[in-house]
Design a protein around this motif. Structure first.
Motif, PDB file in Angstrom:
ATOM      1  N   ILE A 277       0.841  -1.202   0.000  1.00 37.24           N
ATOM      2  CA  ILE A 277       0.000   0.000   0.000  1.00 37.24           C
ATOM      3  C   ILE A 277       0.874   1.249   0.000  1.00 37.24           C
ATOM      4  N   SER A 278       1.946   1.216   0.761  1.00 37.85           N
ATOM      5  CA  SER A 278       2.866   2.351   0.793  1.00 37.85           C
ATOM      6  C   SER A 278       3.519   2.566  -0.556  1.00 37.85           C
ATOM      7  N   GLN A 279       3.841   1.468  -1.256  1.00 37.40           N
ATOM      8  CA  GLN A 279       4.414   1.569  -2.595  1.00 37.40           C
ATOM      9  C   GLN A 279       3.449   2.237  -3.559  1.00 37.40           C
ATOM     10  N   ILE A 280       2.190   1.850  -3.473  1.00 34.24           N
ATOM     11  CA  ILE A 280       1.167   2.456  -4.326  1.00 34.24           C
ATOM     12  C   ILE A 280       1.058   3.950  -4.035  1.00 34.24           C
ATOM     13  N   ALA A 281       1.054   4.305  -2.762  1.00 35.40           N
ATOM     14  CA  ALA A 281       0.907   5.710  -2.378  1.00 35.40           C
ATOM     15  C   ALA A 281       2.060   6.564  -2.882  1.00 35.40           C
ATOM     16  N   SER A 282       3.271   6.018  -2.875  1.00 33.93           N
ATOM     17  CA  SER A 282       4.436   6.807  -3.271  1.00 33.93           C
ATOM     18  C   SER A 282       4.687   6.814  -4.774  1.00 33.93           C
ATOM     19  N   SER A 283       4.124   5.846  -5.507  1.00 31.57           N
ATOM     20  CA  SER A 283       4.444   5.714  -6.936  1.00 31.57           C
ATOM     21  C   SER A 283       3.326   6.168  -7.864  1.00 31.57           C
ATOM     22  N   LEU A 284       2.112   6.336  -7.334  1.00 26.31           N
ATOM     23  CA  LEU A 284       0.977   6.700  -8.180  1.00 26.31           C
ATOM     24  C   LEU A 284       0.375   8.012  -7.674  1.00 26.31           C
ATOM     25  N   PRO A 285       0.998   9.133  -7.958  1.00 28.48           N
ATOM     26  CA  PRO A 285       0.576  10.416  -7.371  1.00 28.48           C
ATOM     27  C   PRO A 285      -0.814  10.877  -7.792  1.00 28.48           C
ATOM     28  N   LEU A 286      -1.311  10.424  -8.971  1.00 24.37           N
ATOM     29  CA  LEU A 286      -2.612  10.891  -9.446  1.00 24.37           C
ATOM     30  C   LEU A 286      -3.728   9.869  -9.269  1.00 24.37           C
ATOM     31  N   ALA A 287      -3.459   8.783  -8.557  1.00 28.41           N
ATOM     32  CA  ALA A 287      -4.458   7.726  -8.409  1.00 28.41           C
ATOM     33  C   ALA A 287      -5.737   8.261  -7.775  1.00 28.41           C
ATOM     34  N   GLU A 288      -6.864   7.935  -8.410  1.00 34.46           N
ATOM     35  CA  GLU A 288      -8.169   8.370  -7.914  1.00 34.46           C
ATOM     36  C   GLU A 288      -8.956   7.220  -7.285  1.00 34.46           C
ATOM     37  N   THR A 289      -8.728   5.992  -7.790  1.00 33.20           N
ATOM     38  CA  THR A 289      -9.473   4.835  -7.321  1.00 33.20           C
ATOM     39  C   THR A 289      -8.515   3.711  -6.962  1.00 33.20           C
ATOM     40  N   LEU A 290      -8.661   3.164  -5.762  1.00 35.08           N
ATOM     41  CA  LEU A 290      -7.879   2.016  -5.310  1.00 35.08           C
ATOM     42  C   LEU A 290      -8.853   0.877  -5.021  1.00 35.08           C
ATOM     43  N   THR A 291      -8.683  -0.244  -5.740  1.00 36.12           N
ATOM     44  CA  THR A 291      -9.518  -1.424  -5.536  1.00 36.12           C
ATOM     45  C   THR A 291      -8.667  -2.531  -4.938  1.00 36.12           C
ATOM     46  N   LEU A 292      -9.087  -3.048  -3.787  1.00 39.38           N
ATOM     47  CA  LEU A 292      -8.393  -4.143  -3.114  1.00 39.38           C
ATOM     48  C   LEU A 292      -9.289  -5.371  -3.159  1.00 39.38           C
ATOM     49  N   VAL A 293      -8.824  -6.406  -3.851  1.00 41.73           N
ATOM     50  CA  VAL A 293      -9.602  -7.633  -4.008  1.00 41.73           C
ATOM     51  C   VAL A 293      -8.998  -8.702  -3.100  1.00 41.73           C
ATOM     52  N   PHE A 294      -9.729  -9.113  -2.082  1.00 43.86           N
ATOM     53  CA  PHE A 294      -9.270 -10.126  -1.139  1.00 43.86           C
ATOM     54  C   PHE A 294      -9.862 -11.467  -1.544  1.00 43.86           C
ATOM     55  N   ILE A 295      -9.005 -12.382  -1.982  1.00 41.91           N
ATOM     56  CA  ILE A 295      -9.457 -13.665  -2.503  1.00 41.91           C
ATOM     57  C   ILE A 295      -9.253 -14.749  -1.446  1.00 41.91           C
ATOM     58  N   LEU A 296     -10.349 -15.354  -1.019  1.00 45.47           N
ATOM     59  CA  LEU A 296     -10.268 -16.459  -0.077  1.00 45.47           C
ATOM     60  C   LEU A 296      -9.795 -17.702  -0.824  1.00 45.47           C
ATOM     61  N   GLU A 297      -8.731 -18.314  -0.337  1.00 42.60           N
ATOM     62  CA  GLU A 297      -8.186 -19.487  -1.003  1.00 42.60           C
ATOM     63  C   GLU A 297      -9.229 -20.606  -1.026  1.00 42.60           C
ATOM     64  N   PRO A 298      -9.532 -21.175  -2.212  1.00 42.29           N
ATOM     65  CA  PRO A 298     -10.520 -22.258  -2.297  1.00 42.29           C
ATOM     66  C   PRO A 298     -10.097 -23.451  -1.456  1.00 42.29           C
ATOM     67  N   GLY A 299     -11.074 -24.079  -0.835  1.00 45.08           N
ATOM     68  CA  GLY A 299     -10.793 -25.276  -0.073  1.00 45.08           C
ATOM     69  C   GLY A 299     -10.710 -25.040   1.422  1.00 45.08           C
ATOM     70  N   TRP A 300     -10.523 -23.762   1.852  1.00 44.56           N
ATOM     71  CA  TRP A 300     -10.447 -23.492   3.285  1.00 44.56           C
ATOM     72  C   TRP A 300     -11.854 -23.484   3.898  1.00 44.56           C
ATOM     73  N   ILE A 301     -11.942 -23.924   5.138  1.00 43.94           N
ATOM     74  CA  ILE A 301     -13.221 -23.892   5.845  1.00 43.94           C
ATOM     75  C   ILE A 301     -13.485 -22.453   6.281  1.00 43.94           C
ATOM     76  N   PRO A 302     -14.656 -21.912   5.974  1.00 45.33           N
ATOM     77  CA  PRO A 302     -14.949 -20.530   6.364  1.00 45.33           C
ATOM     78  C   PRO A 302     -14.845 -20.332   7.866  1.00 45.33           C
ATOM     79  N   GLU A 303     -14.302 -19.198   8.274  1.00 49.15           N
ATOM     80  CA  GLU A 303     -14.175 -18.864   9.679  1.00 49.15           C
ATOM     81  C   GLU A 303     -14.932 -17.572   9.965  1.00 49.15           C
ATOM     82  N   ILE A 304     -15.293 -17.393  11.222  1.00 48.00           N
ATOM     83  CA  ILE A 304     -16.033 -16.201  11.611  1.00 48.00           C
ATOM     84  C   ILE A 304     -15.103 -15.003  11.791  1.00 48.00           C
ATOM     85  N   GLU A 305     -13.990 -15.230  12.450  1.00 49.67           N
ATOM     86  CA  GLU A 305     -13.123 -14.118  12.818  1.00 49.67           C
ATOM     87  C   GLU A 305     -12.287 -13.631  11.632  1.00 49.67           C
ATOM     88  N   TRP A 306     -12.069 -12.326  11.607  1.00 51.63           N
ATOM     89  CA  TRP A 306     -11.149 -11.698  10.656  1.00 51.63           C
ATOM     90  C   TRP A 306     -10.235 -10.812  11.493  1.00 51.63           C
TER      91      TRP A 306
END
Length: 376
Positions: A277-306
């Motif tokens: 995230i720090s790299q993005i902040a320092s290298s993309l001075p005109l960035a207007e939109t930041l999309t973070l896609v969190f991919i749950l690894e297939p096969g894991w049992i879902p958990e409640i806590e994050w």
């Protein structure tokens, strides 16, 4: 003779999406046949279990049906018929999108008729996108021709290295039109493609790219940095699929950035997440939109806590006093799930406050958005 104009029949049939309905419409009357066939054959798969083994042969005998094809998906399967596939490729004069799924076989295994027809097909002005997957010993001529297509995706594509690149320069190569490049591979495969695209004696393949999607890990050997730097002046959109620390050159024109993050059993963010995230902040001075896609690894049992692991410095309580990302207007956090994991609402209920705790400076400012999505 029908009292209604053919254009009316065409407009009505063009609204039909169901294939069985289109097949039925084709049998109604002569005016229904052309628009029904045009929509039935707009998207075609050759090979693979869905299409049957005789599809290329069938289509090769009906050139008028082939002329309707706009989106073509080719599977190189055990019933491969090089001659029939070649006829279809040469007859598809109005093709707009081509997906070619190989079987990790050599280019020579396609057969002369199919391989030569494929090269000809890539030169069609109508072609707007090429997806090439799982193929070895691809000639540099194909990579060169592919740069004349606006959107190109390479995955597990290995170029022919039996000859030096300098011996395979093509003075008759088409003018590059490449605007969107997708490199979903790492290691040796992407190394060869990047070497070709960045060769000093080649045309400026990368100098018009506006959208770039790359996969970054420790095997990338800094080629990701080279390809980003080569198109820095024109790049507007950057997507990185990463399993490691990213190193970004200065990208002064990027307005949108997307980063995919894989999370596993404990739902803990990778150790390098904050640094990226720090790299993005320092290298993309005109960035207007930041999309973070969190991919749950297939096969894991879902958990409640994050688990919460502290806020990101750039998005802390002092966000409004920042000196970086001055143009940022939206941070979109997407939790991507595998539908096989079942109901993910409990996990998503923990995901939203976890993201808010990571980015407290965005809370209540209309910048942060969290959504749940299925894996594509």
């Amino acid at each position: 003779m029908s009292p209604l104009p053919q254009e009316l029949f065409d407009a009505i049939i063009d609204q039909v999406r169901d294939k069985e309905t289109l097949k039925a419409c084709a049998l109604v009357a002569t005016p229904f046949l052309p628009p029904s066939q045009r929509n039935l054959f707009r998207k075609i798969r050759l090979g693979g279990l869905r299409s049957g083994r005789d599809t290329p042969v069938f289509l090769a005998g009906f050139p008028h049906l082939v002329s309707y094809i706009r989106d073509l998906i080719i599977y190189q399967d055990t019933a491969w018929n090089s001659v029939a596939v070649g006829v279809v490729l040469r007859s598809a004069r109005n093709i707009e999108s081509l997906v070619f799924l190989g079987r990790a076989l050599d280019w020579s295994h396609l057969g002369y008729e199919a391989s030569s027809a494929l090269l000809e097909c890539l030169l069609r002005p109508s072609l707007q996108r090429l997806d090439l997957t799982h193929m070895k010993s691809v000639p540099t001529a194909l990579i060169s021709v592919a740069t004349a297509i606006p959107v190109v995706s390479f995955f597990n594509v290995r170029m022919d290295v039996r000859k030096a690149i300098s011996e395979q320069l093509h003075t008759s190569a088409p003018a590059p039109r490449l605007r969107h490049l997708i490199l979903n591979d790492t290691g040796f495969a992407v190394h060869l493609i990047c070497n070709f695209l960045l060769h000093p004696r080649k045309p400026a393949y990368t100098q018009q790219i506006e959208r770039l999607e790359i996969y970054i890990d420790h095997h990338s050997a800094s080629y990701d940095e080279l390809i980003m730097a080569a198109c820095a002046a024109t790049l507007k959109y950057l997507a990185v699929n990463t399993e490691d620390i990213i190193r970004l050159p200065l990208l002064p024109s990027v307005l949108e950035v997307e980063m995919k993050v894989f999370v596993g059993e404990n739902r803990r963010l990778p150790a390098f997440f904050s640094q990226n995230i720090s790299q993005i902040a320092s290298s993309l001075p005109l960035a207007e939109t930041l999309t973070l896609v969190f991919i749950l690894e297939p096969g894991w049992i879902p958990e409640i806590e994050w688990p919460e692991e502290g806020s990101l410095p750039i998005f802390g309580p002092s966000f409004m006093d920042r000196t970086q990302l001055l143009h940022l207007r939206r941070v979109h956090c997407i939790l991507c799930r595998d539908t096989a994991l079942g109901d993910m609402s409990a996990v998503f209920d923990r995901f939203v406050p976890a993201m808010e705790s990571k980015m407290p400076g965005l809370r209540d400012r209309g910048i942060l958005k969290c959504t749940l999505a299925d894996l594509p």
